[in-house]
Design an enzyme around this catalytic site. Structure first.
Site, PDB file in Angstrom:
ATOM      1  N   CYS A 168       7.453  -1.222  -2.112  1.00  0.00           N
ATOM      2  CA  CYS A 168       7.495   0.178  -1.693  1.00  0.00           C
ATOM      3  C   CYS A 168       8.451   0.389  -0.516  1.00  0.00           C
ATOM      4  CB  CYS A 168       6.112   0.672  -1.293  1.00  0.00           C
ATOM      5  SG  CYS A 168       5.070   0.985  -2.704  1.00  0.00           S
ATOM      6  N   VAL A 169       8.829  -0.691   0.148  1.00  0.00           N
ATOM      7  CA  VAL A 169       9.743  -0.515   1.292  1.00  0.00           C
ATOM      8  C   VAL A 169      11.038  -1.318   1.120  1.00  0.00           C
ATOM      9  CG1 VAL A 169       8.255   0.190   3.175  1.00  0.00           C
ATOM     10  CG2 VAL A 169       8.306  -2.189   2.493  1.00  0.00           C
TER      11      VAL A 169
END
Lengths: 156, 105
Positions: free
Chosen positions: B104-105
């Site tokens: 997600c990052v």
């Protein structure tokens, strides 16, 4: 299928706790990673995430947070919030989620725009120079809506 | 799953258009995939990112996050977004013959 893809998001961060700030940052960065335009507007206590002296000292709220799984009275013991914060930061580091200051830099370098709220600035008596260099400007609510034209607005 | 002719080789892709076989990748295939992504020519800077990503993928079995990519490849975030417009992690992974990044990052 056939739905129009999201092209722009405008994220509002209104809380100043660690768990209040990070979801918005992750969503803004994630938007840029998908090629979606992103702007983040920091208001009320959320503004602390832009404050140079406060941004890396945000804490997890251990009181009034039933998901913590500890009784409120235990959460109120001095040091509990610091402990929970340390644990959470450790877990986040494992996932490669950076500290707030570095995260803002990443989002800004990725082309995301970062704004502070005029009313909150006045309320807390913050000056522009109290905030980090990544801030693109201080906006009134009206200006915020103007800049959000065509965006999906996400309130956190 | 689909097979496509790229740079004279028959290359297999998953449903999202990412290469299935990491080992089948070469720089010619990369050039073709880059053109599909709208990048006319891959420069040494592009390859610096792709090579770092591939070495990490080979070691860990997952493509690195943007943060790791910046720190490890020596290419700053701003430049990453210029090199791979519209999503550096995703595009570099696709051009570099890796599956779609899951983080997600």
């Amino acid at each position: 299928m056939g739905e129009k893809a999201i092209e722009k998001v405008s994220i509002i961060i209104s809380k100043g706790s660690l768990e209040g700030v990070y979801p918005g940052l992750i969503m803004a960065n994630g938007a840029r990673m998908e090629g979606i335009q992103a702007m983040v507007f920091f208001t009320f206590f959320g503004l602390d995430a832009l404050h140079k002296k406060k941004m890396n000292k945000l804490k997890v709220a251990t009181v009034g947070n039933p998901a913590m799984g500890i009784p409120t009275i235990v959460g109120a013991i001095p040091g509990m919030s610091a402990f929970a914060t340390m644990m959470m930061k450790k877990e986040m580091e494992k996932l490669d989620i950076p500290p707030v200051g570095e995260f803002l830099e990443m989002i800004h370098d990725a082309g995301g725009e970062i704004y502070g709220c005029k009313a909150a600035m006045d309320m807390f008596h913050y000056k522009r120079e109290d905030l980090c260099d990544q801030v693109d400007g201080i906006l009134t609510v009206g200006e915020f809506y103007e800049k959000s034209a065509g965006a999906s607005i996400i309130f956190t | 799953m689909a097979t496509k002719e790229l740079a004279g080789k028959s290359v297999e892709f998953d449903e999202e258009g990412y290469m299935v076989d990491f080992k089948q990748w070469d720089e010619e295939i990369a050039g073709e995939l880059a053109r599909e992504e709208g990048i006319e020519e891959l420069t040494e800077r592009h390859f610096q990112v792709i090579r770092y990503m591939r070495s990490e993928y080979e070691k860990n079995g997952i493509a690195p996050s943007i943060r790791k990519l910046t720190k490890g490849s020596g290419v700053p975030t701003k430049e990453l977004y210029q090199l791979f417009p519209g999503g550096p992690a995703k595009k570099a992974a696709r051009i570099g013959g890796m599956p779609k990044p899951k983080g997600c990052v």
